[in-house]
Design a protein around this motif. Structure first.
Motif: not given
Length: 162
Positions: A28-29, A125-126, A130-131, A152-155
């Motif tokens: 997906d990413f 993050d995107s 899941l968020k 990717f950025n991490v949330c």
């Protein structure tokens, strides 16, 4: 049934479970072994076994003898009372049956037993789906990070459990 993983377990089977579960996220990413070599979609049994350290516990969920879920609990070495949940995984065929929630509840209770006050998780993050799933369990975003080794950025999300 949830069982604690020990050094006697077959880490190749556990790595295969993680590979299968995280393959959907990798797809997906756009994650590959080249651009995200530390992603669980690409972990080997040997690498996984090396991660089972004194401050980290692994648990596996078995359904009729088949390993279909996994979760890791790690005590922070730098922040008192904080624990991390990592490698939260359910194989695609077994998703949407509540196994992920069972694993999260189990890990939360284990962290409480260990004296934890706060749980922290990191995710892409995107990954809005899941968020939202973690938000429904009481987690809130508190930080966003960029790592040179990740595409990717991490949330970072956390929840207090006291």
């Amino acid at each position: 049934m949830i069982k604690k993983v020990s050094s006697q377990d077959d880490f190749n089977i556990l790595a295969k479970l993680l590979n299968e579960a995280f393959a959907t996220v990798a797809e997906d990413f756009g994650l590959t072994k080249e651009n995200s070599p530390t992603n669980n979609a690409f972990i080997t049994g040997e690498e996984l076994e090396l991660q089972l350290t004194g401050n980290r516990e692994f648990y596996v969920y078995e359904n009729y003898g088949e390993k279909v879920g996994f979760i890791a609990v790690e005590k922070s070495l730098s922040t008192l009372g904080t624990f991390y949940i990592e490698k939260m995984a359910v194989t695609p065929a077994c998703r949407h049956y509540g196994i992920g929630l069972l694993l999260m509840d189990f890990a939360t209770n284990r962290i409480k037993e260990l004296g934890g006050k706060r749980i922290s998780i990191g995710l892409i993050d995107s990954n809005t789906i899941l968020k939202e799933w973690y938000s429904k369990q009481g987690f809130a975003e508190f930080e966003h990070k960029t790592f040179d080794h990740l595409p990717f950025n991490v949330c970072m999300m956390e929840k207090n459990i006291i």
